[in-house]
Design a protein around this motif. Structure first.
Motif, PDB file in Angstrom:
ATOM      1  N   UNK A 188      -9.757 -20.305  14.905  1.00  0.00           N
ATOM      2  CA  UNK A 188      -9.607 -19.245  15.910  1.00  0.00           C
ATOM      3  C   UNK A 188      -8.181 -19.045  16.419  1.00  0.00           C
ATOM      4  N   UNK A 189      -7.401 -20.110  16.688  1.00  0.00           N
ATOM      5  CA  UNK A 189      -6.063 -19.889  17.261  1.00  0.00           C
ATOM      6  C   UNK A 189      -5.173 -18.963  16.441  1.00  0.00           C
ATOM      7  N   UNK A 190      -5.284 -19.005  15.120  1.00  0.00           N
ATOM      8  CA  UNK A 190      -4.483 -18.123  14.278  1.00  0.00           C
ATOM      9  C   UNK A 190      -5.254 -16.876  13.846  1.00  0.00           C
ATOM     10  N   UNK A 191      -6.574 -17.008  13.732  1.00  0.00           N
ATOM     11  CA  UNK A 191      -7.367 -15.898  13.203  1.00  0.00           C
ATOM     12  C   UNK A 191      -7.579 -14.794  14.229  1.00  0.00           C
ATOM     13  N   UNK A 192      -7.840 -15.137  15.468  1.00  0.00           N
ATOM     14  CA  UNK A 192      -8.122 -14.111  16.483  1.00  0.00           C
ATOM     15  C   UNK A 192      -6.953 -13.147  16.692  1.00  0.00           C
ATOM     16  N   UNK A 193      -5.695 -13.644  16.765  1.00  0.00           N
ATOM     17  CA  UNK A 193      -4.580 -12.675  16.873  1.00  0.00           C
ATOM     18  C   UNK A 193      -4.485 -11.753  15.660  1.00  0.00           C
ATOM     19  N   UNK A 194      -4.764 -12.275  14.467  1.00  0.00           N
ATOM     20  CA  UNK A 194      -4.708 -11.442  13.266  1.00  0.00           C
ATOM     21  C   UNK A 194      -5.785 -10.360  13.286  1.00  0.00           C
ATOM     22  N   UNK A 195      -6.951 -10.681  13.841  1.00  0.00           N
ATOM     23  CA  UNK A 195      -8.043  -9.709  13.869  1.00  0.00           C
ATOM     24  C   UNK A 195      -7.724  -8.507  14.754  1.00  0.00           C
ATOM     25  N   UNK A 196      -6.767  -8.677  15.658  1.00  0.00           N
ATOM     26  CA  UNK A 196      -6.388  -7.557  16.524  1.00  0.00           C
ATOM     27  C   UNK A 196      -5.644  -6.487  15.733  1.00  0.00           C
TER      28      UNK A 196
ATOM     29  N   UNK B 243     -11.956  -5.684   9.944  1.00  0.00           N
ATOM     30  CA  UNK B 243     -12.817  -5.966   8.797  1.00  0.00           C
ATOM     31  C   UNK B 243     -12.992  -4.721   7.945  1.00  0.00           C
ATOM     32  N   UNK B 244     -13.418  -4.925   6.709  1.00  0.00           N
ATOM     33  CA  UNK B 244     -13.629  -3.808   5.783  1.00  0.00           C
ATOM     34  C   UNK B 244     -14.947  -4.003   5.054  1.00  0.00           C
ATOM     35  N   UNK B 245     -15.890  -3.113   5.311  1.00  0.00           N
ATOM     36  CA  UNK B 245     -17.206  -3.153   4.656  1.00  0.00           C
ATOM     37  C   UNK B 245     -17.879  -4.522   4.830  1.00  0.00           C
ATOM     38  N   UNK B 246     -17.752  -5.080   6.013  1.00  0.00           N
ATOM     39  CA  UNK B 246     -18.376  -6.365   6.291  1.00  0.00           C
ATOM     40  C   UNK B 246     -17.585  -7.565   5.814  1.00  0.00           C
ATOM     41  N   UNK B 247     -16.415  -7.325   5.229  1.00  0.00           N
ATOM     42  CA  UNK B 247     -15.579  -8.419   4.728  1.00  0.00           C
ATOM     43  C   UNK B 247     -14.529  -8.759   5.781  1.00  0.00           C
ATOM     44  N   UNK B 248     -14.397 -10.035   6.091  1.00  0.00           N
ATOM     45  CA  UNK B 248     -13.442 -10.500   7.097  1.00  0.00           C
ATOM     46  C   UNK B 248     -12.042 -10.525   6.482  1.00  0.00           C
ATOM     47  N   UNK B 249     -11.357  -9.386   6.544  1.00  0.00           N
ATOM     48  CA  UNK B 249     -10.050  -9.261   5.913  1.00  0.00           C
ATOM     49  C   UNK B 249      -9.004 -10.147   6.586  1.00  0.00           C
ATOM     50  N   UNK B 250      -9.156 -10.379   7.892  1.00  0.00           N
ATOM     51  CA  UNK B 250      -8.184 -11.218   8.598  1.00  0.00           C
ATOM     52  C   UNK B 250      -8.191 -12.636   8.052  1.00  0.00           C
TER      53      UNK B 250
END
Length: 201
Positions: A50-58, A62-69
């Motif tokens: 989460x510490x690195x992934x949550x900022x990237x998700x901003x 996502x694309x078609x249900x795929x977690x692109x982050x």
């Protein structure tokens, strides 16, 4: 003495890097499989990433249900591993674009290895503990379903025997060999190739 410290540094960077890459790819598989995020193992993976992934998700939706982050984070982790280890072993500054391509190949290879080993573990425990409700095994079955499900639709069980894993193993092995061929074609250096996980056979 200098070489000793350099080797230790590369070992630490490679080990910590591949462990974190493993966690990020697991996070990607959790999202892909719509797995149980309340599973204690899932919760551990979420806390680590989460510490690195949550900022990237901003900035990376996502694309078609795929977690692109998650995929981008995995690529960045692999890229940093190559860049840092390249400097530490004395090959100089690695071409950033080349390293990005090598990181992509390494991440795909690691993902294939995770699925391959996960299937082996699942098959072994299906024989020795078929009724087990251990959280790790329950989560493993969920993570493997996106790979096993489509094959089962084409190759149904023969009576009580599910032969679909055999074909998944074949497909994974072929994919791994294709990646090796691509890595050789783009001149991926041995040190970069060896930073990532591969099918153990």
């Amino acid at each position: 003495m200098g070489n000793t410290f350099s080797n230790i540094g590369v070992f630490l960077v490679a080990t910590l890097g591949i462990l974190y890459l493993f966690a990020v790819l697991l996070r990607f598989l959790l999202q892909l499989a719509r797995a149980d995020f309340y599973n204690p193992i899932s919760q551990g993976v979420v806390k680590v990433t989460n510490p690195l992934l949550l900022p990237l998700r901003k900035v990376i939706p996502g694309l078609l249900g795929v977690d692109m982050a998650s995929l981008v984070l995995a690529l960045l982790v692999g890229w940093l591993m190559i860049i840092v280890c390249g400097l530490m072993i004395g090959v100089g500054v690695v071409n950033p674009l080349g390293a990005l391509l090598w990181a992509l190949l390494g991440c795909l290879s690691t993902l294939i290895a995770i699925v391959f080993v996960g299937m082996l573990v699942s098959i072994v425990f299906s024989w020795i503990a078929p009724q087990s409700n251990h959280p790790a095994l329950l989560l493993l079955h969920q993570l493997l379903e996106p790979f096993m499900g489509p094959v089962r639709k084409v190759i149904p069980p023969l009576g009580m025997i599910d032969i679909s894993p055999i074909f998944v193993f074949i497909l994974l092995t072929v994919a791994d060999k294709l990646l090796l061929g691509v890595a050789q074609a783009v001149r991926m250096p041995a040190f970069a190739y060896n930073l990532f996980w591969h099918i153990p056979f």
